[in-house]
Design a protein around this motif. Structure first.
Motif, PDB file in Angstrom:
ATOM      1  N   UNK A   1       0.855  -1.188   0.000  1.00  0.00           N
ATOM      2  CA  UNK A   1       0.000   0.000   0.000  1.00  0.00           C
ATOM      3  C   UNK A   1       0.890   1.236   0.000  1.00  0.00           C
ATOM      4  N   UNK A   2       0.579   2.172  -0.879  1.00  0.00           N
ATOM      5  CA  UNK A   2       1.265   3.464  -0.900  1.00  0.00           C
ATOM      6  C   UNK A   2       0.357   4.481  -0.225  1.00  0.00           C
ATOM      7  N   UNK A   3       0.829   5.037   0.879  1.00  0.00           N
ATOM      8  CA  UNK A   3       0.011   5.917   1.702  1.00  0.00           C
ATOM      9  C   UNK A   3       0.065   7.360   1.195  1.00  0.00           C
ATOM     10  N   UNK A   4      -0.882   8.174   1.687  1.00  0.00           N
ATOM     11  CA  UNK A   4      -0.953   9.577   1.287  1.00  0.00           C
ATOM     12  C   UNK A   4       0.275  10.361   1.717  1.00  0.00           C
ATOM     13  N   UNK A   5       0.962   9.901   2.767  1.00  0.00           N
ATOM     14  CA  UNK A   5       2.164  10.600   3.230  1.00  0.00           C
ATOM     15  C   UNK A   5       3.428  10.082   2.543  1.00  0.00           C
ATOM     16  N   UNK A   6       3.256   9.316   1.459  1.00  0.00           N
ATOM     17  CA  UNK A   6       4.345   8.783   0.624  1.00  0.00           C
ATOM     18  C   UNK A   6       5.089   7.609   1.253  1.00  0.00           C
ATOM     19  N   UNK A   7       4.607   7.092   2.363  1.00  0.00           N
ATOM     20  CA  UNK A   7       5.186   5.870   2.898  1.00  0.00           C
ATOM     21  C   UNK A   7       4.586   4.667   2.175  1.00  0.00           C
ATOM     22  N   UNK A   8       5.371   3.600   2.138  1.00  0.00           N
ATOM     23  CA  UNK A   8       4.938   2.352   1.500  1.00  0.00           C
ATOM     24  C   UNK A   8       5.037   1.243   2.541  1.00  0.00           C
ATOM     25  N   UNK A   9       4.004   0.424   2.633  1.00  0.00           N
ATOM     26  CA  UNK A   9       4.014  -0.702   3.559  1.00  0.00           C
ATOM     27  C   UNK A   9       3.585  -1.960   2.804  1.00  0.00           C
ATOM     28  N   UNK A  10       4.110  -3.103   3.224  1.00  0.00           N
ATOM     29  CA  UNK A  10       3.631  -4.362   2.677  1.00  0.00           C
ATOM     30  C   UNK A  10       2.508  -4.874   3.562  1.00  0.00           C
ATOM     31  N   UNK A  11       1.337  -5.072   2.987  1.00  0.00           N
ATOM     32  CA  UNK A  11       0.160  -5.433   3.763  1.00  0.00           C
ATOM     33  C   UNK A  11      -0.036  -6.933   3.884  1.00  0.00           C
ATOM     34  N   UNK A  12       0.543  -7.693   2.960  1.00  0.00           N
ATOM     35  CA  UNK A  12       0.434  -9.146   3.068  1.00  0.00           C
ATOM     36  C   UNK A  12       1.548  -9.807   2.282  1.00  0.00           C
ATOM     37  N   UNK A  13       1.933 -10.995   2.714  1.00  0.00           N
ATOM     38  CA  UNK A  13       2.901 -11.835   2.013  1.00  0.00           C
ATOM     39  C   UNK A  13       2.110 -12.941   1.342  1.00  0.00           C
ATOM     40  N   UNK A  14       2.211 -13.006   0.018  1.00  0.00           N
ATOM     41  CA  UNK A  14       1.338 -13.901  -0.738  1.00  0.00           C
ATOM     42  C   UNK A  14       1.896 -15.297  -0.915  1.00  0.00           C
ATOM     43  N   UNK A  15       3.208 -15.470  -0.662  1.00  0.00           N
ATOM     44  CA  UNK A  15       3.763 -16.806  -0.808  1.00  0.00           C
ATOM     45  C   UNK A  15       5.116 -16.766  -1.470  1.00  0.00           C
ATOM     46  N   UNK A  16       5.692 -17.944  -1.700  1.00  0.00           N
ATOM     47  CA  UNK A  16       7.022 -18.029  -2.287  1.00  0.00           C
ATOM     48  C   UNK A  16       7.127 -19.230  -3.190  1.00  0.00           C
ATOM     49  N   UNK A  17       8.111 -19.174  -4.080  1.00  0.00           N
ATOM     50  CA  UNK A  17       8.399 -20.303  -4.961  1.00  0.00           C
ATOM     51  C   UNK A  17       9.900 -20.379  -5.149  1.00  0.00           C
ATOM     52  N   UNK A  18      10.483 -21.554  -4.983  1.00  0.00           N
ATOM     53  CA  UNK A  18      11.933 -21.705  -5.097  1.00  0.00           C
ATOM     54  C   UNK A  18      12.393 -21.402  -6.505  1.00  0.00           C
ATOM     55  N   UNK A  19      13.532 -20.687  -6.598  1.00  0.00           N
ATOM     56  CA  UNK A  19      14.108 -20.362  -7.893  1.00  0.00           C
ATOM     57  C   UNK A  19      15.136 -21.389  -8.343  1.00  0.00           C
ATOM     58  N   UNK A  20      15.540 -22.267  -7.454  1.00  0.00           N
ATOM     59  CA  UNK A  20      16.585 -23.208  -7.812  1.00  0.00           C
ATOM     60  C   UNK A  20      16.391 -24.514  -7.079  1.00  0.00           C
ATOM     61  N   UNK A  21      16.835 -25.586  -7.686  1.00  0.00           N
ATOM     62  CA  UNK A  21      16.731 -26.897  -7.042  1.00  0.00           C
ATOM     63  C   UNK A  21      18.084 -27.374  -6.552  1.00  0.00           C
TER      64      UNK A  21
END
Length: 235
Positions: free
Chosen positions: A207-227
């Motif tokens: 979320x980008x707030x009106x005061x120009x701060x940015x926060x992460x509101x949720x972590x949606x998950x992950x996927x490995x890039x390498x085996x």
């Protein structure tokens, strides 16, 4: 397509190249241009290109001047004085996407909070005309690696840094998050972070707030890039 790669007859230094698809299929094939798009020898080369199209249609590419590659040793080769400049550079392009317009402009450089480097720049613009520059600092191999951001009302800056990184170790139980890319609407973010002996890709909502701060509101998950049991470089 913008990319970075080692330059022939220049050791392990990198420069930014561009390749154009043969036809309209986004899968290519892509044909590289004969000359690099950016190859600043005095800055130790260039890596981490990221394109950006402004609201008026003007095309840019933002990238890292790879200053720590010519540093004096220590942490990420730039931990010993004199500390070398590691700038984030903005290059305007013509509509063909390969022809530069003027010289690149420095829009950010390391400060005392960044350790030896800044890298992985990514630009976006909100509907009300504020530009956000996302970037990482510290070595990607360390737990100090993070995602920072700065904002400006002009694409060329000056950019005002946020007081706190958007993501750092321990946020959302992450370890060494960095290398972020934000969606054009400023609502989603992808980045990589440690996961065991690997680096994994993560996605989140911001979320980008009106005061120009940015926060992460949720972590949606992950996927490995390498085996494999190797670490994936941010480069």
């Amino acid at each position: 397509m913008y990319y970075s790669g080692e330059v022939k007859n220049w050791g392990s230094f990198h420069c930014v190249g561009v390749a154009v698809s043969n036809g309209t299929d986004p899968l290519g094939p892509y044909i590289p241009e004969d000359k690099p798009l950016a190859c600043p020898h005095d800055l130790g080369g260039a890596i981490d290109p990221s394109p950006f199209r402004d609201a008026d249609g003007t095309l840019y590419v933002v990238y890292k001047g790879d200053g720590n590659s010519i540093g004096h040793g220590g942490n990420c080769n730039n931990g010993k004085k004199p500390i070398v400049s590691v700038p984030i550079l903005l290059q305007e392009l013509k509509s063909d996407g390969v022809t530069t317009v003027g010289k690149p402009k420095k829009i950010l450089d390391i400060d005392d909070t960044d350790g030896p480097l800044v890298e992985a720049p990514d630009l976006m613009r909100t509907d009300n005309g504020v530009y956000y520059l996302f970037f990482s600092s510290h070595c990607y191999t360390s737990l100090g690696y993070n995602v920072k951001y700065a904002h400006s009302t002009s694409i060329e800056g000056p950019y005002k840094r946020a007081d706190r990184p958007l993501l750092q170790t321990a946020d959302w139980d992450l370890l060494g998050p960095g290398g972020a890319t934000v969606s054009a609407d400023g609502k989603k973010i992808v980045f990589h972070a440690n996961c065991g002996s690997h680096r994994c890709m993560y996605a989140g909502a911001i979320d980008i707030k009106a005061d120009n701060t940015v926060v992460m509101s949720s972590l949606l998950g992950s996927e490995s890039l390498t085996s494999t049991n190797s670490t994936v470089s941010s480069r």
